[in-house]
Write a protein that holds these residues in place. Structure first.
Motif, mmCIF file in Angstrom:
data_model
loop_
_atom_site.group_PDB
_atom_site.id
_atom_site.type_symbol
_atom_site.label_atom_id
_atom_site.label_comp_id
_atom_site.label_asym_id
_atom_site.label_seq_id
_atom_site.Cartn_x
_atom_site.Cartn_y
_atom_site.Cartn_z
ATOM 1 N N ASP A 142 -85.504 95.359 21.492
ATOM 2 C CA ASP A 142 -84.300 95.594 20.622
ATOM 3 C C ASP A 142 -83.605 95.213 19.638
ATOM 4 O O ASP A 142 -83.715 93.694 20.758
ATOM 5 N N THR A 181 -81.538 102.466 20.116
ATOM 6 C CA THR A 181 -81.818 101.238 19.092
ATOM 7 C C THR A 181 -81.751 101.822 17.458
ATOM 8 O O THR A 181 -82.019 103.189 17.389
ATOM 9 N N SER A 183 -85.524 101.133 27.930
ATOM 10 C CA SER A 183 -86.023 99.519 27.457
ATOM 11 C C SER A 183 -86.406 98.917 28.823
ATOM 12 O O SER A 183 -88.140 97.973 28.021
ATOM 13 N N GLY A 226 -76.221 100.182 22.796
ATOM 14 C CA GLY A 226 -77.136 101.178 24.320
ATOM 15 C C GLY A 226 -78.219 101.275 23.564
ATOM 16 O O GLY A 226 -78.788 102.713 24.047
HETATM 17 MG MG MG Z 1 -82.407 100.623 25.184
#
Ligand code: MG
Ligand code: GDP
Length: 598
Positions: free
Chosen positions: A44, A55, A20, A53
């Motif tokens: 996200d 997706t 991310s 954490g």
């Molecule tokens: Mg991520």
């Protein structure tokens, strides 16, 4: 020519390796977003994702990048979900790309999902660009990790780009590598339309928003389109791309990745993996790889507070709009009251739905242990399907029971062949095949009952291979097994929500494990509570929860009031996830105790 300037790619990584963060950096370097618009971790969408954490929903953004050669390129960055339960979705989104950035943490090195994702990327013939991220960390060992990339993954270490997504190091190198190494999309803009749906999302105002990639041909607003798998026709209303803000377009053509709306009421009408074509000039065939996802794991969801039954139904209705793989129907349990039997793609999917119900709808749940669907042949000749162990008929009425088997493909580095085979045997697996991919990696294939995988297979696999194994499974059908229903009795009462279906050979051992676990989990009550496991009328294991010695409050007599209040509050908190079953207070964890294998 425009098509030559398109680059479609994803970022793949083990959780926490920096996917991310790198996506954010890439967005900053390529899009016209201002700093204020640019909120952290743009890609996200949901809070839950951010916290876990992972997706869950795929996203695709169109970016423009002016390369060192002075030319302007169109990038489509396609986000992939990270967990094995979503393998199918990962695979679909990778199929929408020609390349992938593979992120490896410079301190952690290659891990389970790194490998799993590499295998998926290779399956989709993607150009893989390795990125060694977090080189800023004091604990970073870029040289060791580069060597690992070469040894374990088999990509030459010279091709890997050292980077720090956090400190903005190596980002230009990564973007240039995308331009140089990822091939432009193939495809004929004049051919009949074939566009692959890799995600869809329900929006209460616009209907379903379909995310797709055009593989052949082109699409415009007003076009009459057909979903090839469901054979439903619609008229395109909005057509556009995310930059990452949605922007309308007059046409999307070969290699483009975007969205459309078409007054689609139901996500089920535009399934992930389906092919969109034109109703009046349909493509001769669908794009490969469409398969309908059916739920494989079932469990009961019950509100802790029975007043929340209607709320729970509304929550499930809402979630279903966005998730065509979620199934549910009303169910009653003597122990737990009114609730729903729900079907999920896998255990992670199940956990996520539970968590969303609790968080977004504020309903506390009791969940029963997951089960698969059994096919039961009755002595009278009829066949019934059972997704709740409690509804298994009496032994005398059954002539045979079949259970779903999966073909499990496990990829590991050579060193772990032994432990993996041992685990598969233990889980009633039947050896089927083993293939060396090269001198480092091997694929092991076993046929295993799905029920064994539903329990703790994945966790055990991870721990017995130091996390290096990647694992994928597909249903191969039903097979006869020697299965029996085991009931659990608390204080002499059979608790339907605790019934479990087990293999006859392991019944005794499982029964013992479960009763012991329950003894540990159920708090002492005012009276002694016997815990028993039985098959039919026969008790096969037992233990006893001793009575509470004295009222905890008595300790506080005469003492200060606030201490007493605290104690009461603490007890109340502890009780939140308790359900009174008969006259015994049972905590949530107890309903999962049937999963305990040791
Ligand atoms: Mg991520
Ligand atoms: P994801 O799970 O792969 O999406 O990982 P994230 O991008 O959420 O990053 C996980 C954690 O690593 C976060 O706390 C980031 O701030 C941190 N992180 C990401 N990239 C770097 C980096 O280059 N250096 C350092 N030191 N930390 C990073």
């Amino acid at each position: 020519q425009r098509q030559e300037k398109i680059r479609n790619f994803s970022i793949i990584a083990h959780i926490d390796h920096g996917k991310s963060t790198l996506a954010d950096r890439i967005l900053e370097h390529t899009s016209a977003l201002t700093q204020r618009e640019m909120q952290d971790q743009m890609l996200d969408a949901m809070d839950l994702e951010r916290e876990r954490g992972i997706t869950i929903k795929l996203n695709a953004v169109q970016l423009t990048y002016t390369a060192k050669d002075g030319e302007e390129y169109i990038f489509h960055l396609i986000d992939t979900p990270g967990h094995v339960d979503f393998t199918y979705e990962v695979s679909r989104s990778l199929a929408a790309c020609e390349g992938a950035l593979l992120i490896v943490d410079a301190a952690q090195g290659v891990e389970a999902q790194t490998l799993a994702n590499v295998y998926l990327a290779l399956d989709n013939d993607l150009e893989i660009i390795p990125v060694v991220n977090k080189i800023d960390l004091p604990s970073a060992e870029p040289d060791r990790v580069l060597q690992e990339v070469e040894d374990v993954i088999g990509l030459p270490k010279e091709t890997a780009i050292p980077a720090s997504a956090k400190n903005n190091i190596g980002i230009e190198d990564i973007l240039e590598a995308v331009v140089d190494q990822v091939p432009p999309p193939p495809g004929d803009p004049q051919a009949p339309l074939q566009a692959m749906i890799f995600d869809s999302l329900y929006d209460p105002y616009r209907g379903v928003i379909v995310y797709f990639r055009v593989v052949e041909g082109g699409i415009r607003p007003g076009d009459k389109i057909r979903m090839m798998a469901t054979e439903k026709d619609f008229e395109v209303q909005e057509l556009g791309v995310f930059t990452p803000n949605p922007e309308a377009r007059d046409e999307l053509t070969v290699g483009d990745v975007g969205f459309l709306t078409a007054s689609i009421k139901n996500v089920g009408d535009s399934r992930v993996g389906d092919t969109i074509t034109h109703a009046n000039r349909p493509a001769p065939e669908m794009l490969p790889g469409y398969k309908r996802m059916n739920p494989m794991v079932f469990c009961g969801l019950y509100p802790v507070d029975t007043n929340n039954y209607t709320g729970l139904r509304e929550a499930l209705e809402k979630l279903e709009l966005n998730d065509s793989s979620l199934q549910y129907e009303p169910e009653t349990s003597q122990a737990l009251g009114f609730g729903f039997r729900c079907g999920f793609l896998g255990l992670l999917h199940m956990e996520i739905i539970q968590e969303r119900i609790e968080r977004e709808f504020n309903i506390e749940l009791i969940t029963t242990a997951p089960s698969v669907i059994y096919s039961v042949h009755l002595s009278e000749g009829e066949t019934i399907y059972i997704d709740n162990p409690a509804s298994m008929p009496e032994q005398q009425k059954i002539s045979s029971v079949e259970e779903p088997f999966v073909r499990a493909e496990i990829m590991v580095p050579n060193d772990f062949v032994g432990p993996v085979m041992e685990l598969c045997q233990k889980k009633r697996g039947v050896y089927s095949d083993m293939q060396y991919l090269d001198d480092k990696r091997v694929t092991i294939v076993y046929e295993i009952p799905l029920a064994e995988i539903v329990y703790d297979f994945f966790d055990t696999l991870k721990s017995s291979t130091k996390g290096y194994a990647s694992f994928d499974y597909e249903m191969i059908g039903y097979r006869e097994s020697s299965l029996v229903k085991m009931d659990i009795l608390l204080n002499g009462d059979r608790i339907d929500a605790l019934s479990v279906i087990v293999h006859r050979d392991s019944a005794y051992y499982r029964g013992k494990a479960i009763v012991e676990k329950l003894k540990e989990l159920i708090p002492r009550q005012q009276f002694e509570v016997p815990v028993q496991a039985s098959i039919g009328q026969k008790i096969i294991a037992r233990s006893t929860i001793k009575a509470m010695r004295k009222n905890v409050l008595s300790k506080c007599y005469g003492g200060d009031v606030s201490r007493k209040r605290k104690l009461l509050e603490k007890q109340k908190e502890g009780k939140q996830r308790m359900k009174s079953v008969g006259n015994v207070e049972v905590p949530q964890e107890a309903f999962m105790s049937v999963l305990s294998m040791d």
